[in-house]
Design a protein around this motif. Structure first.
Motif, PDB file in Angstrom:
ATOM      1  N   ASP A 321       1.165  -1.249   0.012  1.00 52.98           N
ATOM      2  CA  ASP A 321       0.071  -0.065  -0.092  1.00 52.98           C
ATOM      3  C   ASP A 321       0.801   1.340   0.028  1.00 52.98           C
ATOM      4  O   ASP A 321       1.795   1.459   0.710  1.00 52.98           O
ATOM      5  CB  ASP A 321      -0.899   0.023   1.164  1.00 52.98           C
ATOM      6  CG  ASP A 321      -1.868  -1.030   1.082  1.00 52.98           C
ATOM      7  OD1 ASP A 321      -2.344  -1.434   0.054  1.00 52.98           O
ATOM      8  OD2 ASP A 321      -2.438  -1.796   2.409  1.00 52.98           O
ATOM      9  N   GLU A 323       1.316   5.259   0.805  1.00 55.38           N
ATOM     10  CA  GLU A 323       0.657   6.315   1.452  1.00 55.38           C
ATOM     11  C   GLU A 323       0.397   7.514   0.242  1.00 55.38           C
ATOM     12  O   GLU A 323       1.287   7.777  -0.461  1.00 55.38           O
ATOM     13  CB  GLU A 323       1.708   6.969   2.684  1.00 55.38           C
ATOM     14  CG  GLU A 323       1.958   6.013   3.686  1.00 55.38           C
ATOM     15  CD  GLU A 323       2.586   6.772   4.870  1.00 55.38           C
ATOM     16  OE1 GLU A 323       2.911   7.991   4.534  1.00 55.38           O
ATOM     17  OE2 GLU A 323       3.120   5.915   5.595  1.00 55.38           O
ATOM     18  N   HIS A 328      -7.259  11.124  -1.032  1.00 57.43           N
ATOM     19  CA  HIS A 328      -7.028  10.528  -2.504  1.00 57.43           C
ATOM     20  C   HIS A 328      -6.959   8.968  -2.186  1.00 57.43           C
ATOM     21  O   HIS A 328      -6.771   8.305  -1.145  1.00 57.43           O
ATOM     22  CB  HIS A 328      -5.890  11.032  -2.918  1.00 57.43           C
ATOM     23  CG  HIS A 328      -5.744  12.288  -3.640  1.00 57.43           C
ATOM     24  ND1 HIS A 328      -6.054  12.457  -4.834  1.00 57.43           N
ATOM     25  CD2 HIS A 328      -5.402  13.395  -3.282  1.00 57.43           C
ATOM     26  CE1 HIS A 328      -6.106  13.533  -5.228  1.00 57.43           C
ATOM     27  NE2 HIS A 328      -5.646  14.354  -4.347  1.00 57.43           N
ATOM     28  N   THR A 329      -7.224   8.402  -3.494  1.00 54.86           N
ATOM     29  CA  THR A 329      -6.816   6.871  -3.470  1.00 54.86           C
ATOM     30  C   THR A 329      -5.633   6.774  -4.388  1.00 54.86           C
ATOM     31  O   THR A 329      -5.208   7.705  -4.689  1.00 54.86           O
ATOM     32  CB  THR A 329      -8.147   5.901  -3.955  1.00 54.86           C
ATOM     33  OG1 THR A 329      -8.116   6.442  -5.411  1.00 54.86           O
ATOM     34  CG2 THR A 329      -9.454   6.276  -3.075  1.00 54.86           C
ATOM     35  N   PRO A 330      -4.794   5.672  -4.127  1.00 53.01           N
ATOM     36  CA  PRO A 330      -3.761   5.414  -5.181  1.00 53.01           C
ATOM     37  C   PRO A 330      -4.229   5.844  -6.445  1.00 53.01           C
ATOM     38  O   PRO A 330      -3.404   6.609  -7.193  1.00 53.01           O
ATOM     39  CB  PRO A 330      -3.362   3.985  -5.156  1.00 53.01           C
ATOM     40  CG  PRO A 330      -3.907   3.628  -3.434  1.00 53.01           C
ATOM     41  CD  PRO A 330      -5.099   4.518  -3.367  1.00 53.01           C
ATOM     42  N   THR A 332      -6.330   7.906  -7.781  1.00 59.72           N
ATOM     43  CA  THR A 332      -6.841   9.410  -8.029  1.00 59.72           C
ATOM     44  C   THR A 332      -5.640  10.151  -7.732  1.00 59.72           C
ATOM     45  O   THR A 332      -5.280  11.151  -8.358  1.00 59.72           O
ATOM     46  CB  THR A 332      -7.784   9.970  -6.941  1.00 59.72           C
ATOM     47  OG1 THR A 332      -7.566   9.635  -5.599  1.00 59.72           O
ATOM     48  CG2 THR A 332      -9.240   9.108  -7.029  1.00 59.72           C
ATOM     49  N   TRP A 333      -4.595   9.771  -6.687  1.00 64.97           N
ATOM     50  CA  TRP A 333      -3.561  10.466  -6.633  1.00 64.97           C
ATOM     51  C   TRP A 333      -2.462  10.133  -7.993  1.00 64.97           C
ATOM     52  O   TRP A 333      -1.749  11.130  -8.462  1.00 64.97           O
ATOM     53  CB  TRP A 333      -2.772  10.037  -5.370  1.00 64.97           C
ATOM     54  CG  TRP A 333      -1.343  10.787  -5.004  1.00 64.97           C
ATOM     55  CD1 TRP A 333      -0.165  10.075  -5.112  1.00 64.97           C
ATOM     56  CD2 TRP A 333      -1.255  11.983  -4.974  1.00 64.97           C
ATOM     57  NE1 TRP A 333       0.882  10.841  -4.816  1.00 64.97           N
ATOM     58  CE2 TRP A 333       0.294  12.369  -4.553  1.00 64.97           C
ATOM     59  CE3 TRP A 333      -1.960  12.905  -5.172  1.00 64.97           C
ATOM     60  CZ2 TRP A 333       0.720  13.614  -4.491  1.00 64.97           C
ATOM     61  CZ3 TRP A 333      -1.381  14.309  -4.927  1.00 64.97           C
ATOM     62  CH2 TRP A 333      -0.164  14.367  -4.781  1.00 64.97           C
ATOM     63  N   GLU A 365      -5.853   1.386 -14.293  1.00 67.53           N
ATOM     64  CA  GLU A 365      -7.131   1.365 -13.205  1.00 67.53           C
ATOM     65  C   GLU A 365      -7.558  -0.351 -13.368  1.00 67.53           C
ATOM     66  O   GLU A 365      -7.791  -0.749 -12.395  1.00 67.53           O
ATOM     67  CB  GLU A 365      -7.913   2.412 -13.269  1.00 67.53           C
ATOM     68  CG  GLU A 365      -8.947   2.514 -12.309  1.00 67.53           C
ATOM     69  CD  GLU A 365      -9.824   3.545 -12.310  1.00 67.53           C
ATOM     70  OE1 GLU A 365     -10.522   3.920 -11.320  1.00 67.53           O
ATOM     71  OE2 GLU A 365     -10.031   4.451 -13.439  1.00 67.53           O
ATOM     72  N   ASP A 368      -5.436  -2.456 -11.600  1.00 70.52           N
ATOM     73  CA  ASP A 368      -5.013  -2.336 -10.124  1.00 70.52           C
ATOM     74  C   ASP A 368      -3.677  -1.926 -10.135  1.00 70.52           C
ATOM     75  O   ASP A 368      -3.055  -2.447  -9.190  1.00 70.52           O
ATOM     76  CB  ASP A 368      -5.661  -3.314  -9.380  1.00 70.52           C
ATOM     77  CG  ASP A 368      -5.602  -2.692  -7.817  1.00 70.52           C
ATOM     78  OD1 ASP A 368      -5.783  -1.599  -7.759  1.00 70.52           O
ATOM     79  OD2 ASP A 368      -5.584  -3.567  -6.961  1.00 70.52           O
ATOM     80  N   GLY A 371      -0.704   1.338  -7.496  1.00 71.90           N
ATOM     81  CA  GLY A 371       0.308   1.420  -6.576  1.00 71.90           C
ATOM     82  C   GLY A 371       1.591   1.274  -7.303  1.00 71.90           C
ATOM     83  O   GLY A 371       2.738   1.862  -6.596  1.00 71.90           O
TER      84      GLY A 371
END
Length: 555
Positions: A321, A323, A328-330, A332-333, A365, A368, A371
């Motif tokens: 994960d 930070e 934000h989610t990963p 959206t960031w 996206e 996934d 990250g």
């Protein structure tokens, strides 16, 4: 060249065609290592009628000089013999497990994952033909048991002060393993008397211990097995027959003995009296004949296998994960970082770039992978903050997202590079983003990654240094008792890393053993910059061990 490229390097091919002679390849160092080719399963005929048997104790050549056969060879022989399942139990690790699992999957063979742990090692006994210490054979009952076994090996490796010298804590093993492991009493260095077996049952629970019977042709095997079977009955424990396998086939025994001599830094002649018959895989019918005096010992191997076999793919790790700022989610960031970069780099053609960027982000996206891109971005950003030269390369140059994030310096839109060469919706694996760092300051970034993610969640990639012609000739000549001068003279004749040419003038006995040894793992090195990061501690996915270089740990 078409589709028939020869199994030699381009440099060697060019030298041969030009008649300039073959340039020495630099030996067998990691700088000349090659990636492993995918496993291509050969046709292996299985017997129509078999006696059910599963081998629960087998070592591959990833026990490093204590096993003669590759994991793939063990699988192929197990299939040929009609075994119900096969366990790989290399010493203190799972180096051969990915190859083992891949080959077994191709052949439809059930797999059991375990390890033979070496307790009480003497750090000064590296060249002892029969090193001191006890062995504990552990089989993971399921994926959770596998993760716990990886953890136990990791903690032992990090507790030890030297590479290859794990220090196990018995209480820790019990806390991690009770209820999650099946413990066998093991080989001659295992639990072989009433006191030791009773201790195992007290520590791990009677339901998690089985008395292991082996027959390797030693004069006292039958008498010892009688005693063990009697103890099992007295302690109300099941018996199970194993081969304590160190080679796939009988013909591999000579190589196994040569490896033992290399490990002990002696010649085969000097090892006389220490070398014992090399146990190899046997069929269920052979095992039933060997252990006919012990009812149920062979059949019980299949019962255990049915309880504890599992597919290693269940242990596949997830990305850590990341930070991200509040709100934000990963994903959206990642979109925000890409937008900032695109505003700066694509100000002249923002609308054209937006269509390409959104298409790439949609694939990222759906897979996934946000990250993953954030991790690479953070590493590159830290290098830039420290003014360390770095540059992304390879197929990542096909990504406009990588360009907008500052990972690469190539505008894939301007050069019309297809994104699908880098990442496709039809592929499940993460994309490959290679980043080169200034070699003089690369260590700063490596240590920063350790600091950011912690020693338990980050580790460098180990290189498996395999036997190449030059090192194989040198070690096999040493095992056969030839002088250092002869070893060097013969090895220096070798100018290829892929084969022993017929014109190389070495004795047939050395050539034969060297050709058998080639591509077998010799020891582990360290990759110059490859690192592994996972969501759960890396040491729970694959054991971490110390590297010889200070401040480095590897998997």
């Amino acid at each position: 060249m078409g589709y028939h490229n020869p199994p030699i390097s381009w440099r060697e091919l060019e030298a041969r065609l030009s008649g300039t002679g073959v340039v020495p390849d630099g030996g067998d160092g990691p700088g000349f290592s090659r990636g492993r080719d995918p496993y291509l399963p050969p046709p292996v005929p299985a017997p129509e009628v078999t006696v059910p048997y599963a081998e629960l104790h087998a070592h591959s050549n990833f026990s490093f000089l204590d096993g003669a056969s590759s994991p793939e060879a063990l699988v192929e022989e197990a299939v040929r013999l009609g075994l119900a399942a096969l366990a790989l139990t290399d010493h203190d690790g799972f180096g051969g497990t990915p190859r083992f699992a891949e080959a077994a999957s191709e052949h439809g063979l059930r797999t059991i994952h375990g390890s033979e742990l070496r307790l009480g090692l003497d750090p000064l006994a590296g060249s002892d033909p029969d090193p001191s210490g006890q062995h504990l054979l552990v089989l993971a009952r399921d994926v959770e048991g596998y993760h716990r076994l990886c953890t136990a090996i990791t903690e032992a490796n990090l507790r030890g002060s030297q590479k290859g010298q794990p220090v196990y804590d018995l209480d820790e093993l019990v806390d991690l393993g009770r209820g999650h492991w099946l413990v066998l009493t093991g080989c001659r260095k295992g639990a072989r008397d009433a006191g030791a077996i009773s201790q195992l049952t007290e520590l791990f629970g009677r339901e998690n211990v089985a008395v292991e019977l082996t027959d390797q042709g030693h004069p006292h095997d039958s008498r010892r097995n009688d005693a063990l079977a009697g103890l099992a009955q007295e302690l109300r424990l099941p018996t199970v027959a194993t081969g304590n396998v160190h080679a796939a086939r009988p013909r591999d025994a000579r190589l196994a003995h040569a490896f033992a001599a290399v490990r002990a830094r002696r010649s085969l002649a000097e090892m006389e009296g220490w070398l014992t018959p090399v146990p190899f895989l046997r069929s269920g019918a052979e095992m039933a004949q060997l252990f006919r005096r012990y009812p149920g010992a062979v059949a019980r191997s299949v019962e255990f296998a049915e309880q504890i076999a599992f597919d290693l793919r269940q242990a596949k790790p997830e990305l850590p994960d990341q930070e991200v700022p509040a709100g934000h989610t990963p994903m959206t960031w990642l979109r925000e970082l890409v937008r900032r970069g695109a505003d700066r780099l694509y100000a002249h053609n923002r609308s054209e770039a937006e269509e390409r960027l959104q298409r790439e982000l949609a694939v990222i996206e759906s897979k996934d992978f946000a990250g993953y891109f954030l991790i690479v971005h953070d590493i590159v950003a830290e290098a830039r903050r420290r003014q360390i030269l770095c540059q992304g390369r390879g197929s990542a140059a096909n990504s406009a997202v990588c360009y907008a994030l500052g990972i690469t310096a190539v505008d894939s839109i301007f050069y019309r590079l297809p994104f699908e060469r880098f990442l496709s919706a039809s592929r499940d694996e993460e994309p490959d983003i290679d980043v080169d760092f200034d070699s003089e300051r690369r260590e700063e970034i490596i240590q920063w990654v350790y600091e950011m993610h912690g020693r338990r969640n980050a580790a460098q990639v180990a290189n498996v240094i395999s036997y190449r012609p030059r090192s194989a000739v040198r070690d096999m000549a040493k095992a056969l008792g030839y002088s250092v001068g002869q070893q060097d003279a013969w090895s220096k004749q070798v100018d290829s890393w892929s084969r022993l040419a017929p014109e190389v003038d070495i004795p047939d006995s050395v050539r034969q053993l060297a050709e058998e040894a080639m591509r077998a793992p010799r020891h582990r090195g360290i990759h110059s910059g490859g690192m592994v990061l996972t969501k759960r501690p890396v040491g729970e996915v694959v054991p971490i061990e110390r590297a010889r270089m200070p401040g480095r740990t590897v998997v």
